[in-house]
Every structure is written in C-alpha cells, then in structure tokens.
Motif scaffolding. Structure first.
Motif, short mmCIF file in Angstrom:
data_model
loop_
_atom_site.label_atom_id
_atom_site.label_comp_id
_atom_site.label_asym_id
_atom_site.label_seq_id
_atom_site.Cartn_x
_atom_site.Cartn_y
_atom_site.Cartn_z
N VAL A 251 -57.82 1.94 88.40
CA VAL A 251 -57.87 1.29 86.85
C VAL A 251 -57.12 2.48 85.96
O VAL A 251 -56.50 1.93 84.93
N PHE A 252 -57.39 3.87 85.95
CA PHE A 252 -56.99 4.65 85.01
C PHE A 252 -55.52 4.66 85.07
O PHE A 252 -55.12 4.68 83.97
N TYR A 253 -54.92 4.79 86.43
CA TYR A 253 -53.61 4.44 86.34
C TYR A 253 -52.96 3.06 85.80
O TYR A 253 -51.94 3.29 85.25
N ALA A 254 -53.55 2.11 86.04
CA ALA A 254 -53.12 0.84 85.70
C ALA A 254 -53.10 0.94 83.83
O ALA A 254 -52.28 0.29 83.30
N LEU A 255 -54.12 1.32 83.35
CA LEU A 255 -54.38 1.53 81.99
C LEU A 255 -53.16 2.32 81.30
O LEU A 255 -52.56 2.10 80.30
N PHE A 256 -52.66 3.19 82.16
CA PHE A 256 -51.75 4.33 81.50
C PHE A 256 -50.34 3.64 81.79
O PHE A 256 -49.64 3.33 80.76
N LEU A 257 -49.98 2.75 82.90
CA LEU A 257 -48.99 1.91 83.08
C LEU A 257 -48.73 0.93 81.92
O LEU A 257 -47.73 0.34 81.72
N MET A 258 -49.82 0.32 81.43
CA MET A 258 -49.71 -0.74 80.43
C MET A 258 -48.75 -0.27 79.38
O MET A 258 -48.18 -1.08 78.79
N PHE A 259 -48.63 0.75 78.95
CA PHE A 259 -47.81 1.27 78.00
C PHE A 259 -46.44 1.71 78.05
O PHE A 259 -45.55 1.31 77.46
N ILE A 260 -46.21 1.86 79.60
CA ILE A 260 -44.72 2.23 80.04
C ILE A 260 -44.05 1.11 80.91
O ILE A 260 -42.97 0.87 80.77
N LYS A 261 -45.06 0.52 81.76
CA LYS A 261 -44.62 -0.49 82.69
C LYS A 261 -45.75 -1.77 82.67
O LYS A 261 -46.32 -1.63 83.38
N PRO A 262 -45.66 -2.56 81.66
CA PRO A 262 -46.75 -3.45 81.33
C PRO A 262 -46.97 -4.39 82.41
O PRO A 262 -47.86 -4.80 82.95
N GLN A 263 -45.77 -4.91 82.95
CA GLN A 263 -45.85 -5.88 84.28
C GLN A 263 -46.77 -5.26 85.19
O GLN A 263 -47.49 -5.95 85.82
N ILE A 264 -46.58 -3.97 85.44
CA ILE A 264 -47.16 -3.24 86.80
C ILE A 264 -48.74 -3.04 86.53
O ILE A 264 -49.66 -3.41 87.16
N GLY A 265 -48.73 -2.68 85.20
CA GLY A 265 -50.04 -2.31 84.74
C GLY A 265 -50.99 -3.55 84.56
O GLY A 265 -52.13 -3.61 85.07
#
Length: 282
Positions: A251-265
């Motif tokens: 979950v923490f990694y997904a939230l981080f990815l929302m800013f740089i790779k939104p589709q993946i996050g």
C-alpha cells in the motif's frame, strides 16, 4: 499423445508463430488446443486444421478458467495425456517431441513440469520457482547449477510453459477459478504439492518467450489483477503476520507510485480494494 494448450486473446499472429515451431511430421501424436478468449476475434479460425482445435469461450474467462476449459476437454478425450500449457507469445526452441515423451517415460513420478524459458536475446527468463513460507517471498531463480541435471524439484513453475502429466491424477487437475490472471500457476502448484504431487523444472527442453508482449498493452488491468492475485496467494499460503507486513509495504509503495507512475499505483490500489471486496462477499 501430447496436447499443446494455449489461450488466445487477440494474439492470432503470435499463436501462428507458436504453431510453426511445432513438428511438421504428420505421424507424430500431438494436437494443439486453442481456447479463444476473445470471442469476436474471427482471425483465429484461420489456424484451424486437423491438428488444431479451437474452443470458443463466451467471454474473457481469464487465463486459469480458459485453461480449465481446455483441460476438461483434453481429459475427457485422453485421461493419460501429456498437456503442455504454453503462452501464445512463446514458441519451442526445438521441435523434437520425442524428448518430451521419453522424459516422462523415465521420470513418471513428476506430475507438473516447468521448462526452462529464454528471452529472444538468449537470457534465462525462468528456470525454477521458489517460495519462502516464512517471508512470503514468491520468486523465480535459476536452480540449475550443472548442465547434466535432468530436473530440479521446485515450489512452483510458471504458466508460460509447463507440462501436466495426466497419468498421475485421478481426476482432471484444474486451476482455481478465484484467479483471473497471475499467480494461478503458483496456486496450482501449491495445491497439488500439498496433495503429494512432485513439481519440477527441466532444462532438457524449453521455449523462447517475449516477456509481457501481450499484457503490457493493458498496464492498469495487469497491475490490478496481479495485485489481487498476489494478496489472495499470500492469504492462502502464509500467516497473518507475513500477510499484514506485505500488505502494508504494498500500500505504501502504491501511494508513492501514484505521483510518478499513476497507472501502476492506481492499479495496485484497485487490486487491494478488489481483494478485500471479494473477501467480504465470501
């Protein structure tokens, strides 16, 4: 009889390449079973011949459920068959099927056999699956340390290329329908290993695979499905502590990815919600 089982999802050209890598001799005992998971893809019909059978799904069943359709068909036709499940974006390195038949004659104890898989560049993409029960790590690794090893026991093998020896099963082996895509191969191996079946990987024959050449077209759906299936597998085969730690990190990694790779996050977040939604409706 060897049956090659593959699932079509708008990949007629890839399956044509796969079929072209198979032996051309008419006296060899093999058939190709194509599960058409893209029901409006009429182009797949062009591949049908005396050795190629096409079974149409009424909708996109996902990988495991589509394979189940083929496994049931093959088991009804030949419960002693050797079934080679292979991705449409893979093809044989060499077409000598006698190696496969003789392998199971000399190693009949193996129920589920993975093959070594290379990329088009010749690099090893898969040579064995490992599972650490204490940490929940599901990984692939090259288990072969010697050239003359016929096979190595392992925890799981990838659905990209693995062979089922029907002779070792009292009833048709099937994938769990709870999995739509990803980790269904891991679950398949774990379930049957718990029943006493031997899981192994060989380097005596293998395939070439272009990694994710199909699913990379649909990044959000790929990540959503893989996240859901990953959590389902952890829930089944690890303990609550391991599951909670891995879930928190995801979950923490997904939230981080929302800013740089939104589709993946976003795909990861949706996968988490999907897991808990389905669990709440059980």
């Amino acid at each position: 009889m060897i049956y090659f089982l593959t699932v079509n999802y708008y990949s007629t050209n890839l399956i044509a390449k796969l079929i072209s890598s198979l032996p051309r001799e008419k006296n060899l005992d093999f058939k190709v079973i194509i599960i058409n998971n893209s029901f409006d893809d009429d182009s797949i019909v062009s591949l049908k011949d005396e050795n190629v059978i096409i079974l149409n799904a009424t909708k996109n069943l996902g990988f495991g459920n589509a394979c189940n359709l083929g496994l049931k068909f093959i088991y009804a036709e030949d419960p002693q068959a050797i079934v080679w499940i292979i991705n449409p974006d893979a093809y044989l390195i060499e077409s000598d099927l006698n190696k496969v038949q003789s392998f199971f004659q000399f190693q009949p104890e193996i129920s589920i056999l993975g093959t070594i898989i290379h990329t088009p560049a010749g690099e090893v993409w898969f040579a064995g699956g490992c599972f650490n029960l204490k940490t929940g790590e599901i990984s692939s690794c090259n288990l072969f340390i010697e050239q003359n090893q016929d096979y190595i026991k392992c925890d799981w093998v990838t659905g990209c290329s693995f062979i089922i020896n029907f002779c070792n099963f009292g009833e048709c082996p099937l994938f769990d329908p709870a999995y739509f895509l990803y980790y269904e191969d891991f679950d398949f191996c774990q379930r049957y290993a718990q029943q006493g079946h031997l899981i192994a990987v060989t380097q005596k024959f293998g395939v070439i695979h272009q990694p994710s050449s199909i699913t990379n077209k649909y990044v959000f759906r790929k990540i959503k499905n893989s996240t859901y299936s990953y959590l389902l597998s952890l829930d089944r085969y690890t303990n609550q502590l391991v599951f909670s730690l891995r879930l928190s990190r995801l979950v923490f990694y997904a939230l981080f990815l929302m800013f740089i790779k939104p589709q993946i996050g976003l795909g990861k977040i949706y996968g988490v919600f999907l897991y808990f939604w389905k669990r709440g409706n059980e």
